[in-house]
Each structure stands twice: as structure tokens, then as C-alpha cells.
Write a protein that holds these residues in place. Sequence first.
Motif, mmCIF file in Angstrom:
data_model
loop_
_atom_site.group_PDB
_atom_site.id
_atom_site.type_symbol
_atom_site.label_atom_id
_atom_site.label_comp_id
_atom_site.label_asym_id
_atom_site.label_seq_id
_atom_site.Cartn_x
_atom_site.Cartn_y
_atom_site.Cartn_z
ATOM 1 N N SER A 74 -4.245 0.813 2.799
ATOM 2 C CA SER A 74 -4.502 -0.221 1.808
ATOM 3 C C SER A 74 -5.074 0.430 0.558
ATOM 4 C CB SER A 74 -5.472 -1.262 2.369
ATOM 5 O OG SER A 74 -4.916 -1.928 3.482
ATOM 6 N N GLY A 128 3.473 2.423 -2.799
ATOM 7 C CA GLY A 128 2.997 1.284 -3.573
ATOM 8 C C GLY A 128 4.105 0.676 -4.401
ATOM 9 N N GLY A 132 0.819 -1.198 0.000
ATOM 10 C CA GLY A 132 0.000 0.000 0.000
ATOM 11 C C GLY A 132 0.855 1.251 0.000
ATOM 12 N N SER A 173 -8.395 4.645 -1.261
ATOM 13 C CA SER A 173 -7.519 4.026 -0.265
ATOM 14 C C SER A 173 -8.139 4.192 1.112
ATOM 15 C CB SER A 173 -6.132 4.660 -0.276
ATOM 16 O OG SER A 173 -5.503 4.491 -1.527
#
Length: 417
Positions: A74, A206, A21, A256
Motif C-alpha cells: 500500500s 501504481g 499500490g 509504503s
Amino acid sequence: MPRNVFPLDSTKTFTDQQLTGHNRWHPDIPAQVHVKPGDTFRVDCREWFDGAIHNDDSADDILNAPLAGVHVLSGPIAVEGAQPGDLLIVDILDVGPIPQEDSGPLAGQGWGYTGVFATRNGGGFLTEQFPDAYKVIWDFQGGTATSRHVPGVSFTGIVHPGLMGTAPSPELLGRWNAREQALIDTDPERVPPLALPPNPDSAILGSLTGADFDRAAAEAARTAPPRENGGNQDIKNLTKGSRVFYPVFVDGANLSMGDLHFSQGDGEITFCGAIEMGGFIDLHVDVIKGGMATYGVSENAIFVPGNTDPQYSEWIAFSGTSVTLDGEQRYLDSHLSYQRACLHAIDYLTNFGYSPIQAYMILGAAPIEGRLSGVVDIPNSCSTVYLPTGIFDFDVKPGKNGPHRIDPGQGVPHSAA
């Protein structure tokens, strides 16, 4: 159970997972997952410090918390067909602690924590009164939280994501950075700082690598404040059953989420003031084409609150006005009046045997209601704090026989700054 599109392994760190993430906002962070309008899915979320806070009786981990690395989020999750100008519909179908893991070293495995940061690390809403680091551990049983550090209190959690939002466009990111830097420049040496500028240290972006990572890390916005994209809003009623309408600023929306809370009082006044935990969130998404213009939602999400809150029927309320502790009159300062209401509640609870920091922790973690009760009667604003009496195992209302005295127990772990 819905399909888990972002699974996390509790035995691994956030950056060692199958999917990585992020902990910054930037339009160039690639989507890790792609879903379609109408899809229902599950997302695992890590506690915002990625396991740095421990289930023990020391506050040293709060004092030395890795603040540059938060929040571990996430996502991004791209929604097929979503375009700038649309509204992204996000339904929260369920949210809770880490499933089937009711014990373990990670917050969310049967426990969570509330912290107060030292002033140098951001402090809290009442940092002048509580300048050091403190921590309370809460144990979960069913939907109820209790603590060895704050006896005589138990309450049902209003579980919710503290942080959820869409990615900013390059233009929006530029506006964030410019206006926040301008604020910092008014008092650049202030402690705590007025805002947090981009900081490549501990950035997680990420799957970005190389020169793209370096460029984005130097530009990416910190996740600490709420902004036009949603973000770290810490709304305790954004819970199971809620429907949120997020503005879309990039193709795919790039949703997110993270920073799950077992419970929180309005304002999250201790800063690390909810009961922090890892867990899961089940979502359903859809898109309203052109919805930003149709409904006039040019910035900031709107939402329909969930209806799963615990139903408290009795409250005791405290009010405050915009007058400082030194007697200085301020003009309609609702921030100050809410501080004063909170301080009045803390002072009141100490009559029952709680220490001031125990009372402060109750206000941060329990489902208190905070309200702007008067914002027009110059020069004083009036704010109120509603404390549910049902969270105490004794009568907390005033009575002719005087206040019941609790045994404060071992108290709240404390680490001097």
C-alpha cells in the motif's frame, strides 16, 4: 478511527481497487496519497500474495505461489515537505487483522498461514532439511493463534508489518541493482538464487502506464530483501507503540507498507514463516529536517520497539555453533550457528510427538527469541534460540518422568516439489 487514506475492498483484487499500490521499489512510482507532518491516518494492507493462499489442508498453493507478484504494498504515501537527507518519523499507533471481518477467504479474515517454500522457489532457512512446500493454517480468537495442523500450541500475536520503507533515489536503486547482479553473477545457476534481479513479469507500479511503466518495470527492485530504505526487514518487535526513523531519499519520502504478520519468530526462518495476513495499520508521521546528517543515519532505519509484546516469564533455550552437520568447522559463521540452534530445538520438540515440520513451523510462527550469543571466540560463533514454554499446553521442560507425548493430529499439509 483515523482517516483511512488507502482503503481496500476485500471483494476485489489488489489491482482492481480504488487506489493501486505497487510490488516493486522505484523512485518514479507516483504517490497515491499525500499527507502532512503531524497527520494520523489508517492504511489497509493486503496479504502479500493477494489472496492466492487458501484456508484448506493442501500445500499446493504454497508450491505454486505467484512469487513474481509479491509483495503487494500500500502506497506510496508522500509526506509534505520531506526531502532527501531528512528523517521520516513513523509512529505505529495500531496494527491488526482486517477489521470486522472475522471470517472469509482472505488471510486476515479470522485466520492466517505459515508456509515453507520448496527449494526451487527460495526454500527457507532450513531448506536442506525441508526441501518441499508446506503450509499451516492458524485461527485467530482475540489476540491468540491456534492451529489444527500444530496441536498443543497457542500464543498471543505480536502483530507487525513485515515490510515498510521509503522509496529509493535513482542513484540508490542503481547501487542495489549493480551489487545484487554482481552477487548473482558469482553463481548464476544456483537454486535457490543468490538474489532476485529486476523482473517486469507481474510488476505493479501504481498509476504508471505506457513507456514510463515499461522503463520502470525493467529497472525496479524486487521487494524481497531489506535494504537501506527499510523494506522487508521482518522485525517482530516493530509493532504497536514503535517509532521508526526512516532515511528520506526522494521528495515526499514516498512511504509504503504491507506484508502484515499476526506473529513471527525471530528470523522468520521458514521464509513464509510468519503468520501472514491482511489487515490495517494506523500511523502518525513527522519529519526531522536534515536528520540523516544530524544523527548519522546515512542508511538503514533506526527504531524504538513497541511495548505491547506478550510477557513470557519462562523459556527453554537451545544453542548452536558454527560447525556443519558433517562436522566441518566454519569460522565465526553466525548464520550457521543459528541454523544449528534451530535444528537442536526441532530435534528436541520431536521427543514430545511433534513431526520435524510441525516443530519447524512453531519456530517460524511463535514469538521465539533469536540471539547472537558469541561472535568473538574463534573459531566458533554461538547462537541461541529461546522458546517460550508458556505457548504449550503441557510441560515442555525436561523431567524425570520423560517427555509428555502429544497427539500430532492430521499434521502439516505437504506438497512435494
